[in-house]
Motif scaffolding. Structure first.
Motif, PDB file in Angstrom:
ATOM      1  N   PHE A   8       4.693   7.120   3.712  1.00  0.00           N
ATOM      2  CA  PHE A   8       3.323   6.715   4.050  1.00  0.00           C
ATOM      3  C   PHE A   8       3.283   5.628   5.126  1.00  0.00           C
ATOM      4  O   PHE A   8       2.257   4.971   5.292  1.00  0.00           O
ATOM      5  CB  PHE A   8       2.606   6.231   2.784  1.00  0.00           C
ATOM      6  N   ILE A  47      -1.687   8.320   5.209  1.00  0.00           N
ATOM      7  CA  ILE A  47      -1.714   9.510   4.352  1.00  0.00           C
ATOM      8  C   ILE A  47      -1.650  10.798   5.176  1.00  0.00           C
ATOM      9  O   ILE A  47      -0.954  11.750   4.811  1.00  0.00           O
ATOM     10  CB  ILE A  47      -2.992   9.514   3.485  1.00  0.00           C
ATOM     11  N   TYR A  74       0.800   4.125  -2.930  1.00  0.00           N
ATOM     12  CA  TYR A  74       0.572   5.541  -2.618  1.00  0.00           C
ATOM     13  C   TYR A  74       1.702   6.412  -3.160  1.00  0.00           C
ATOM     14  O   TYR A  74       1.471   7.493  -3.713  1.00  0.00           O
ATOM     15  CB  TYR A  74       0.447   5.751  -1.109  1.00  0.00           C
ATOM     16  N   GLU A  75       2.930   5.943  -2.999  1.00  0.00           N
ATOM     17  CA  GLU A  75       4.071   6.741  -3.467  1.00  0.00           C
ATOM     18  C   GLU A  75       4.078   6.849  -4.992  1.00  0.00           C
ATOM     19  O   GLU A  75       4.418   7.894  -5.550  1.00  0.00           O
ATOM     20  CB  GLU A  75       5.380   6.133  -2.955  1.00  0.00           C
ATOM     21  N   THR A 102       0.825  -1.210   0.000  1.00  0.00           N
ATOM     22  CA  THR A 102       0.000   0.000   0.000  1.00  0.00           C
ATOM     23  C   THR A 102       0.859   1.260   0.000  1.00  0.00           C
ATOM     24  O   THR A 102       0.584   2.219  -0.736  1.00  0.00           O
ATOM     25  CB  THR A 102      -0.935   0.009   1.224  1.00  0.00           C
ATOM     26  N   ARG A 142       1.575   9.348  -5.886  1.00  0.00           N
ATOM     27  CA  ARG A 142       2.070  10.699  -5.602  1.00  0.00           C
ATOM     28  C   ARG A 142       2.935  11.197  -6.753  1.00  0.00           C
ATOM     29  O   ARG A 142       2.775  12.329  -7.220  1.00  0.00           O
ATOM     30  CB  ARG A 142       2.879  10.701  -4.300  1.00  0.00           C
TER      31      ARG A 142
END
Length: 521
Positions: free
Chosen positions: A445, A449, A386-387, A382, A390
């Motif tokens: 993260f 977040i 997320y990275e 996860t 981003r």
């Protein structure tokens, strides 16, 4: 004779009046209104390039994009100058709160997360999405483009399709599609040797097309491939329209591109109409048909119609269902394919994170099929996703517009101004993310977040507030499962033939493909 002359003179005078009224109207649209808005914005401190008749910054933008796409960049470089060169130049010259021109429309860049929060979370309808060029809507409209009561109605009907319990039922379809992909890759490695060079970009497009076909329509990718290819072609045409000079009436002309776009739209509608009618016939026979997104949407639509029988307009029409299906197909396929592609590229370079992710996958699933609850325990996976979101958000920016005079922070915006929320730029702002903002650091993260940056709204790849993307959980679950199964079966490294060339075609895509070397485990 005299009477005929009088009639001819009256007709001529009427034509002159009509022509003059159109000239005045378009002069106001092309010059007078933009110059008025420019004065108001400059008086409040906004700086940017001066307005150019009709074209604004479009000509410069197209030139800068052509130059940027002519050469690749290194993986260590910021991708913004390649995918959004005009915004980079504008912010360097005039600051973060600067002004660009989308044709005759002023577009103000909003980089302050606090103001982004206010725009995206304000009372519904306060800052609306700008109206699309009607020809742009040939790609997809639906929930993402509606406002007010129409948005609320569609959201209410579609919501059940994306509840967690419904997504859990779709996991077997995700697994089946991914298993097909894994088996295909194994055969390629066996045939061509280990390692096997593979361009994963078209492979992952096909995979996510298969997933959305199965989960949205209950069909296989082979049955849905026509829609997939047509929508991909339509997206390229749309980008050409968006970046072209807005000549009044051009969309009505029978140009080669306009004719092709309408032909694609007609063909997609015909296919979807057939799928929807078949589904309705099955449901009318009393058969259970709620194991895919379309079935759930139709079931929810019928229930609402029955509950509010006195207000038939509250149910979706077949035309509206078709628009939602087009949106499912494009957004559902496109978002996850680009996310997985950039994830594989970045893990190919960052082998330590690839190893950590694989170790976590084996700890949770072993050699077995990933299951729903286990996917929610993949903390490292996860963090990585997320990275990637981003650094490579699916959309470069969001746009809202002022339909009346509106106050935002200390600024009062007149009606007719677009507010650009540049996701890519906020995601990589050193003032928010630190000096290593352009580096791949999933550990940001590790605590979620909220604590990843100096402001929670600094990370919004799926939007934020009431209009956050309804398919966010769908896309992330699909990406987690696919990445887990890939890590169980392969390791991958970057191919020497790979050329890093992200470019914007509605989403950020690899211009020259995504070549990696696959090793079977």
């Amino acid at each position: 004779m005299v009477r005929a002359s009088i009639i001819a003179a009256l007709v001529l005078a009427s034509c002159v009046v009509v022509i003059l009224s159109w000239v005045v109207k378009y002069m106001k649209w092309m010059w007078l209104e933009p110059k008025k808005l420019e004065r108001v914005l400059r008086d409040q401190g906004f700086r940017g390039s001066p307005y150019k008749l009709l074209v604004g910054d479009l000509v410069d933008n197209n030139r800068l994009i052509r130059e940027a796409r002519s050469r690749p960049i290194s993986l260590a470089q910021d991708i913004a100058p390649r995918v959004a060169p005009l915004l980079v130049r504008t912010m360097k010259s005039y600051g973060k709160m600067s002004l660009t021109w989308f044709g005759p429309i002023p577009r103000v860049n909003i980089m302050d997360p606090e103001l982004v929060r206010e725009i995206l979370s304000n009372k519904f309808g306060h800052f609306e999405k700008p109206k699309n060029n009607p020809i742009v809507e040939l790609l997809a409209t639906g929930l993402a483009n509606y406002e007010g009561e129409k948005w609320a109605k569609h959201r209410r009907i579609i919501n059940p399709a994306f509840h967690q319990e419904k997504l859990k039922l779709m996991l077997p379809a995700f697994s089946a599609s991914c298993a097909d992909l894994i088996n295909r890759w194994k055969k390629l490695v066996d045939s061509f040797g280990d390692p096997c060079e593979l361009d994963v970009w078209p492979e992952l497009q096909n995979f996510t097309g298969d997933v959305i076909s199965r989960t949205a329509f209950g069909s296989s990718y082979e049955e849905g491939r026509t829609i997939f290819h047509l929508q991909r072609e339509q997206a390229k045409n749309i980008m050409e329209v968006i970046n072209s000079i807005p000549i009044p009436g051009l969309r009505f002309l029978p140009t080669k591109r306009n004719l092709r776009m309408r032909e694609i739209d007609k063909e997609v509608r015909k296919i979807l109409n057939g799928i929807i009618n078949n589904k309705i016939e099955v449901m009318q026979r009393g058969d259970v048909c709620n194991d895919d997104l379309l079935g759930i949407l139709l079931e929810s639509n019928f229930k609402l119609s029955e509950e509010l029988n006195s207000s038939k307009n509250l149910a979706l029409t077949i035309k509206e269902v078709i628009e939602e299906c087009k949106l499912f197909y494009f957004a559902g396929q496109e978002t996850t394919s680009v996310l997985l592609t950039w994830t594989i590229i970045l893990l190919s370079v960052n082998q330590d994170w690839q190893s950590r992710a694989r170790q976590e996958v084996f700890q949770v699933f072993g050699d077995g099929k990933p299951f729903f609850d286990g996917l929610n325990r993949l903390k490292i996976v996860t963090m990585i996703l997320y990275e990637v979101l981003r650094l490579y958000p699916p959309a470069i920016f969001l746009v809202r517009h002022t339909y009346k005079e509106m106050k935002l922070g200390e600024t009062t915006f007149p009606p007719g101004v677009q507010l650009c929320l540049p996701i890519l730029f906020i995601h990589s702002d050193p003032e928010i993310w630190g000096e290593n903002a352009n580096e791949f650091k999933p550990e940001r993260f590790s605590d979620g977040i909220a604590k990843a940056s100096r402001d929670r709204v600094a990370f919004f790849p799926f939007g934020w507030g009431p209009r956050i993307c309804i398919g966010q959980s769908f896309a992330l679950m699909e990406a987690k499962l696919a990445l887990a199964m890939m890590l169980q079966n392969f390791s991958f490294e970057l191919s020497p033939t790979y050329s890093h060339a992200p470019h914007n075609v509605v989403t950020i895509q690899p211009q020259h493909g995504a070549q990696v070397l696959l090793h079977r485990l």
